[in-house]
Design an enzyme around this catalytic site. Structure first.
Site, short mmCIF file in Angstrom:
data_model
loop_
_atom_site.label_atom_id
_atom_site.label_comp_id
_atom_site.label_asym_id
_atom_site.label_seq_id
_atom_site.Cartn_x
_atom_site.Cartn_y
_atom_site.Cartn_z
N LYS A 142 33.17 16.86 50.63
CA LYS A 142 33.28 18.14 49.92
C LYS A 142 33.63 19.21 50.95
O LYS A 142 32.88 19.44 51.91
CB LYS A 142 31.94 18.47 49.25
CG LYS A 142 31.81 19.84 48.63
CD LYS A 142 32.85 20.14 47.57
CE LYS A 142 32.89 19.12 46.47
NZ LYS A 142 33.93 19.37 45.46
N HIS A 174 35.29 11.91 38.18
CA HIS A 174 34.65 13.05 38.83
C HIS A 174 33.15 12.99 38.62
O HIS A 174 32.67 12.39 37.65
CB HIS A 174 35.20 14.34 38.19
CG HIS A 174 34.40 15.56 38.45
ND1 HIS A 174 33.57 16.13 37.51
CD2 HIS A 174 34.29 16.33 39.55
CE1 HIS A 174 33.01 17.22 38.03
NE2 HIS A 174 33.42 17.36 39.26
O1 GKR Z 1 28.34 19.33 43.66
O2 GKR Z 1 28.96 21.01 44.83
C1 GKR Z 1 29.20 20.07 44.09
C2 GKR Z 1 30.63 19.80 43.70
O3 GKR Z 1 31.45 20.78 44.27
C3 GKR Z 1 30.80 19.75 42.20
O4 GKR Z 1 30.28 20.90 41.61
C4 GKR Z 1 32.23 19.57 41.80
O5 GKR Z 1 32.36 19.76 40.43
O6 GKR Z 1 31.97 17.31 42.63
C5 GKR Z 1 32.78 18.20 42.02
C6 GKR Z 1 34.19 18.14 42.48
O7 GKR Z 1 34.65 17.07 42.80
O8 GKR Z 1 34.87 19.16 42.48
MG MG Z 2 36.65 17.82 42.96
#
Ligand code: GKR
Ligand code: MG
Length: 440
Positions: free
Chosen positions: A207, A334
């Protein structure tokens, strides 16, 4: 046979009771472009019980917009045939959605693309669709994947979901874990090694959108050195300009399986795609059927990451897979913070998609709590596809009650996911605002 006659003919499959329970689930301090995860995150657990006493489980996002829609919707479901899955959508269309809940902006808390009334409705229906499929499978003595046409694989591969993170939440709030902080390439590699050791994951998603792009490039380079030849992904949730996206793509072209939502919006994604050979994936610019046409015709995305919640359930996910197949676009899944009911649902539908060429995302290893009696266990990065009737998971009522009591005790602060608000609670970040995109 009209709907009314059909309902009476299948009376024992009629829904006698619907329960939906909001819960707060422990969540570690994972960082993203918006801020940081709160110590607890809301989810909504759904149960339908038929006249025969068969119960089916579903799960979806738990913020108030979903809860407030689930209430009036659930009230319409008494007497509904669990096999009438299409009827679930028709009924939802009769429920009013509060216009102030929806707009075309990107969903700041959940990073799930545009907030539309349709997506809100579908995210709620999905939990009930899964619950009906679970109950129907139990009634007929078949697994959910059979109801979807049958599995084409016996296990589904997942990837490790790596996050920059703090060792603990500001002020020591929430539950503790022993992961420690990960804020540089060495920390990310250590996290990846532990994921590989404990769960056998063979592909890794980082991420991004947290640190300046060069630092995230360095982390992916470190992963490539530590895990040569393994599929790697980077997802900054639309944090970069087109130019930055192209720069990152160029510097990681030899190691990336795909770049996920580097830039925000279909047009920017199309510009990036035109300038790189690295495939682009999305869970932000294609999140509804209505967004497919422009994105596919402009070549903006090469992989759609489906989230069965906002696509409207497991059967819609299969329809999405068919559209993707027709356009030569890949499909994977996702994830957002979720529990074992949704992971079971994802695994069933993923098992039925013929050309699933990428491992699916899951936050599950970060979740120390669940509402099912036996946690899912990844082996070699895979989950077995259950052949038990329904989803193959059982509700742990004591755990559900405990997490619900936590939700009841909350003063409202944590009932909405708000990563920017969570960030403001950290020392030195009192003035933090959700960054305008592109951030870099
Ligand atoms: O859990 O912080 C997180 C992710 O950024 C999530 O909110 C996203 O929706 O995992 C997700 C993504 O792939 O964008
Ligand atoms: Mg994403």
């Amino acid at each position: 046979m009209d709907a009314h006659t059909r309902k009476r003919a299948t009376g024992r499959r009629a829904i006698a009771e619907v329960r939906f329970t909001p819960v707060l689930v422990a969540d570690p301090p994972l960082l993203n472009v918006q801020g940081v995860h709160q110590p607890y995150t809301p989810r909504l657990i759904v149960e339908v019980v038929t006249e025969d006493g068969v119960s089916g489980l579903g799960e979806t996002y738990g913020d108030s917009a979903y809860r407030e829609l689930a209430g009036p919707y659930a009230a319409l479901l008494t007497g509904h045939d669990i096999a009438d899955l299409n009827g679930l959508f028709t009924l939802m269309n009769t429920v009013e959605v509060d216009g102030s809940r929806v707009d075309d902006s990107v969903d700041v808390g959940g990073l799930r693309g545009a907030r539309t009334a349709d997506k809100l409705r579908l995210s709620v229906v999905s939990a009930f669709e899964v619950a009906c499929l679970d109950a129907l499978g139990k009634t007929l003595g078949v697994p959910v994947h059979t109801l979807l046409g049958g599995k084409v694989r016996d296990s589904v591969e997942y990837s490790a979901y790596l996050f920059y993170r703090w060792a603990e939440h500001p002020g020591g709030a929430g539950e503790k874990d022993d992961w420690g902080a990960a804020l540089d390439p060495a920390g990310i590699v250590a996290q990846a090694r532990r994921f590989a050791r404990e769960h056998g994951f063979a592909s890794f998603k980082l991420k991004g959108g947290v640190l300046p792009p060069e630092q995230e490039v360095a982390a992916v380079r470190a992963l490539a050195a530590a895990f040569p030849g393994r599929p790697l992904r980077l997802d900054p949730n639309g944090a970069w300009s087109t130019a930055t996206s192209l720069r990152v793509a160029a510097s990681l072209a030899d190691v990336l399986e795909y770049l996920e939502d580097p830039a925000s919006g279909t047009r920017a994604m199309a510009e990036v795609a035109a300038g790189t050979s690295v495939p682009l994936a999305t869970n932000m610019c294609v999140t509804t059927f209505g967004e497919i046409r422009e994105a596919f015709l402009t070549g903006a995305v090469q992989v759609v990451l489906s989230d069965h919640h906002y696509w409207g359930g497991l059967r819609n996910t299969r329809e999405l897979a068919a559209v993707c197949r027709a356009f030569g676009v890949g499909l994977s899944m996702h994830s957002n913070t979720h529990l074992g009911i949704s992971l079971a649902a994802m695994t069933h539908v993923a098992a039925t998609v013929p050309d699933l060429r990428h491992s699916c995302d899951s936050h599950y290893p970060w979740q120390s709590e669940d509402v099912i009696t036996a946690r899912h266990v990844f082996r070699d990065g895979r989950l077995p596809v259950s052949d038990a009737p329904g989803l193959g998971v059982e509700l742990d009522r004591a755990a559900l009650e405990r997490l619900h009591r936590r939700w009841l005790a909350d003063d409202g602060t944590l009932r909405e996911r708000d990563d920017a608000a969570a960030m403001r609670r950290a020392p030195g970040h009192a003035r933090w605002r959700t960054p305008a995109l592109p951030r870099w």
